[in-house]
Write a protein that holds these residues in place. Structure first.
Motif, short mmCIF file in Angstrom:
data_model
loop_
_atom_site.label_atom_id
_atom_site.label_comp_id
_atom_site.label_asym_id
_atom_site.label_seq_id
_atom_site.Cartn_x
_atom_site.Cartn_y
_atom_site.Cartn_z
N TYR A 1 39.64 46.54 52.05
CA TYR A 1 39.77 45.08 51.99
C TYR A 1 39.53 44.59 50.55
O TYR A 1 40.24 43.73 50.02
CB TYR A 1 38.77 44.44 52.94
CG TYR A 1 39.29 43.19 53.63
CD1 TYR A 1 40.04 42.24 52.92
CD2 TYR A 1 39.01 42.95 54.97
CE1 TYR A 1 40.50 41.11 53.56
CE2 TYR A 1 39.48 41.83 55.62
CZ TYR A 1 40.23 40.89 54.89
OH TYR A 1 40.70 39.77 55.51
N GLN A 2 38.49 45.16 49.92
CA GLN A 2 38.17 44.77 48.56
C GLN A 2 39.27 45.16 47.58
O GLN A 2 39.61 44.40 46.66
CB GLN A 2 36.84 45.40 48.14
CG GLN A 2 35.64 44.79 48.87
CD GLN A 2 34.37 45.58 48.63
OE1 GLN A 2 34.40 46.82 48.53
NE2 GLN A 2 33.23 44.88 48.58
N LEU A 3 39.84 46.34 47.79
CA LEU A 3 40.95 46.77 46.93
C LEU A 3 42.17 45.88 47.12
O LEU A 3 42.87 45.53 46.16
CB LEU A 3 41.29 48.22 47.22
CG LEU A 3 40.31 49.27 46.67
CD1 LEU A 3 40.61 50.64 47.26
CD2 LEU A 3 40.41 49.31 45.14
N GLN A 4 42.46 45.51 48.35
CA GLN A 4 43.61 44.62 48.62
C GLN A 4 43.41 43.25 47.96
O GLN A 4 44.34 42.69 47.37
CB GLN A 4 43.78 44.46 50.12
CG GLN A 4 44.32 45.70 50.83
CD GLN A 4 44.35 45.53 52.34
OE1 GLN A 4 43.73 44.63 52.88
NE2 GLN A 4 45.07 46.43 53.01
N THR A 5 42.19 42.73 48.04
CA THR A 5 41.91 41.44 47.43
C THR A 5 42.00 41.51 45.91
O THR A 5 42.54 40.60 45.25
CB THR A 5 40.51 40.94 47.84
OG1 THR A 5 40.45 40.86 49.27
CG2 THR A 5 40.22 39.57 47.25
N THR A 6 41.51 42.60 45.35
CA THR A 6 41.63 42.79 43.89
C THR A 6 43.09 42.86 43.48
O THR A 6 43.50 42.26 42.47
CB THR A 6 40.91 44.08 43.47
OG1 THR A 6 39.53 43.99 43.83
CG2 THR A 6 41.01 44.30 41.97
N GLY A 7 43.89 43.58 44.24
CA GLY A 7 45.32 43.64 43.94
C GLY A 7 45.97 42.27 44.04
O GLY A 7 46.85 41.92 43.24
N HIS A 8 45.55 41.47 45.02
CA HIS A 8 46.07 40.10 45.17
C HIS A 8 45.71 39.25 43.95
O HIS A 8 46.55 38.48 43.45
CB HIS A 8 45.49 39.48 46.44
CG HIS A 8 46.03 38.13 46.77
ND1 HIS A 8 47.37 37.86 46.90
CD2 HIS A 8 45.39 36.94 46.98
CE1 HIS A 8 47.55 36.57 47.19
NE2 HIS A 8 46.36 35.99 47.24
N ASN A 9 44.50 39.41 43.45
CA ASN A 9 44.08 38.68 42.25
C ASN A 9 44.93 39.06 41.04
O ASN A 9 45.37 38.21 40.27
CB ASN A 9 42.60 38.95 41.95
CG ASN A 9 41.67 38.25 42.91
OD1 ASN A 9 42.04 37.27 43.55
ND2 ASN A 9 40.44 38.74 43.02
N ILE A 10 45.11 40.38 40.88
CA ILE A 10 45.89 40.87 39.73
C ILE A 10 47.34 40.37 39.81
O ILE A 10 47.93 39.94 38.81
CB ILE A 10 45.84 42.40 39.65
CG1 ILE A 10 44.40 42.86 39.33
CG2 ILE A 10 46.83 42.93 38.62
CD1 ILE A 10 44.20 44.35 39.41
N ALA A 11 47.90 40.39 41.02
CA ALA A 11 49.30 39.95 41.18
C ALA A 11 49.46 38.48 40.83
O ALA A 11 50.53 38.05 40.38
CB ALA A 11 49.75 40.20 42.62
#
Length: 535
Positions: A23-33
């Protein structure tokens, strides 16, 4: 049964760790995108230790503590500080206001185009010089023809500037109507997002991305009009002064030109781009058009004092200082210098005599016509309507430059050759003190002075106001940038920070996976390797 532990507890703990890290990795990827997405706020995963349990047993466990059940995600929230949002919107409205004011004044500066070799002041100077040439080249039709051309150039310049100011006024009014459409679009979108956010968050979720979209719309709206934002259970309530524009999913007061004008008059609209437009119309565009009209009226009809020299023969029926000069009274010729007040170039020109043929019936030389008149289709004398009298424009002989006539034995009048007192007086009018009157409720920029001084006062005022508007706009730009940078520190996406978090969450994921593998190996040994000794 005390002390009996579940064999599969560690699997559940490892599973929860894996899911949380994912979940944390997905949210980080969302931030970067969305690092470059306008209005996007950084999102974080909030975690907490899962509720622990006691070891199962018929009586309370005698073991120390409770069984930890790992980690769980409590929420995914965006990082946002409402105080900074309020600051940004408060400064943004003043930025919109001063940018519009600056833009309007810069356009007015371009319209007047001063100082310049091709500006209005130059053609006015040519007009005075042409009258000086008429006074020097006594009786010259060529000098009169040049005067006519220079006068037409001057009146055309007045007409053109007034027309450009009128076009600017129309453009600003149209922009207000366009802004009204833009405001309504934002209001409808905010109301729709209020409804969507309420629906989604009613199920216990957080509509982070929708909230970002709504805040971005509010930021854009804050530059157009002054608004206040209150978050209520049904969403944002958007107000402009005492007018509530949006309440939850309802747009209560859609706006149009008349509604915005009424809000400006009442004070509900007191900053933002639309306020700057109304203010510019009232205090810049209409005022400088009125100032130009005041100058034109002073040129054509403004009162100023001159001295008519001894020997001047006044046109029959002329009334000056309460005295009527006529052939019947036998006093048309002045026996001494006479100081009088005339009404502009028109009044002074009418005291002179033309080179047109005498009236066959009376033998009198025609006196001057009003030098300036109103263009057809206009009701009053303004910068847009002033023009040279068509009778003068079509016949140079109609230029009145002389103040003296002589009569022959039959009573027929003839202009005294070489006399150009009127032309000289008109040429000197460039320096006389004229009383300027206000137009359309606007006070003149100079109550008394020469035409050149009055025009310089107009240009100076535009320059000072433009400089002030630029200063204010620059200051507001700095303030808005500073507040936005503070918002970005809190809410913005830092790629370096996100990459660091990604590595941290990746290691956590790997560790959870390794723990799960270890449990799997333990269970494999327990299930497949226990009780086979001696087989």
């Amino acid at each position: 049964m005390d002390g009996v532990r579940s064999t599969f507890t560690n699997i559940e703990i490892a599973k929860r760790a894996l899911l949380t890290s994912q979940y944390q990795l997905q949210t980080t990827g969302h931030n970067i995108a969305n690092a470059n997405t306008a209005g996007y706020s950084r999102q974080v995963v909030n975690t907490a230790a899962a509720a622990p349990i006691e070891a199962p047993g018929f009586t309370k466990s005698t073991l120390l503590g409770q069984y930890g059940m790992g980690v769980e995600v409590t929420s995914v929230r965006r990082v946002r500080e409402s105080f900074l949002d309020d600051q940004f919107r408060n400064e943004n409205k003043y930025l919109g206001e001063w940018e519009v004011k600056k833009d309007t004044l810069e356009k007015l500066e371009a319209i007047f185009n001063e100082p310049s070799e091709t500006g209005l002041r130059n053609v006015i100077e040519n007009f005075w010089n042409a009258w000086q040439n008429v006074s020097n080249e006594k009786g010259s039709m060529e000098a009169r023809a040049v005067l006519i051309e220079q006068t037409l150039a001057m009146t055309d310049a007045f007409n053109h500037i007034a027309s450009q100011i009128k076009d600017l006024e129309s453009d600003i009014s149209q922009n207000i109507s366009i802004k009204a459409i833009e405001i309504n679009t934002y209001l409808n979108q905010i109301a729709s997002l209020n409804e969507d956010i309420k629906r989604i968050e009613g199920f216990g979720d957080f509509a982070n991305d929708l909230r970002d979209q709504r805040d971005l719309l509010v930021d854009k709206l804050s530059k157009i009009v002054n608004i206040s934002v209150t978050e209520m259970p049904n969403g944002y309530t958007i107000s402009m002064g005492n007018q509530v524009l949006v309440d939850g999913s309802n747009v209560l007061n859609p706006v149009d030109y008349d509604a915005l004008e009424s809000a400006y008059t009442s004070g509900d609209l007191n900053s933002g781009e639309v306020y700057g437009m109304f203010y510019s119309l009232e205090h810049y565009v209409q005022e400088y058009r009125a100032q130009l009209d005041s100058m034109v009226r002073a040129l054509a009809e403004g009162e100023f004092t001159i001295t008519l020299p001894k020997g001047t023969v006044l046109p029959d029926g002329t009334e000056l200082n309460g005295v009527t000069y006529s052939d019947a009274n036998g006093n048309r010729e002045l026996q001494a210098d006479l100081t009088v007040t005339v009404r502009g170039i028109n009044g002074l020109h009418q005291l002179g005599y033309t080179y047109a043929d005498p009236d066959p019936a009376t033998g009198r030389v025609p006196s001057g016509l009003p030098f300036f008149t109103i263009k057809p289709g206009y009701g009053e004398l303004t910068a847009e309507s002033i023009t040279l009298n068509p009778d003068i424009a079509n016949d140079p002989k109609q230029v009145a430059s002389s103040s003296r006539v002589i009569k022959d034995g039959s009573g027929k009048e003839t202009v005294v050759p070489g006399n150009s007192d009127i032309a000289l007086l008109i040429a000197g009018a460039r320096n006389v003190q004229i009383e300027f009157s206000g137009v359309e409720g606007f006070e003149p920029s100079l109550s008394r002075g020469s035409l050149d001084e009055y025009f310089r006062s107009i240009i100076s005022k535009i320059g000072v106001e433009t400089q002030e508007a630029k200063r204010q706009a620059d200051n507001q730009t700095v303030l808005v940038i500073q507040v936005d940078e503070r918002r970005q520190v809190v809410s913005g996406v830092s790629l370096d920070e996100e990459m660091t978090d990604m590595i941290r969450f990746q290691h956590a994921y790997n560790a959870a996976a390794r723990a799960l593998t270890t449990v799997d190996e333990l269970l494999d040994k327990l299930i497949n390797g226990t009780g086979i000794v001696g087989r």
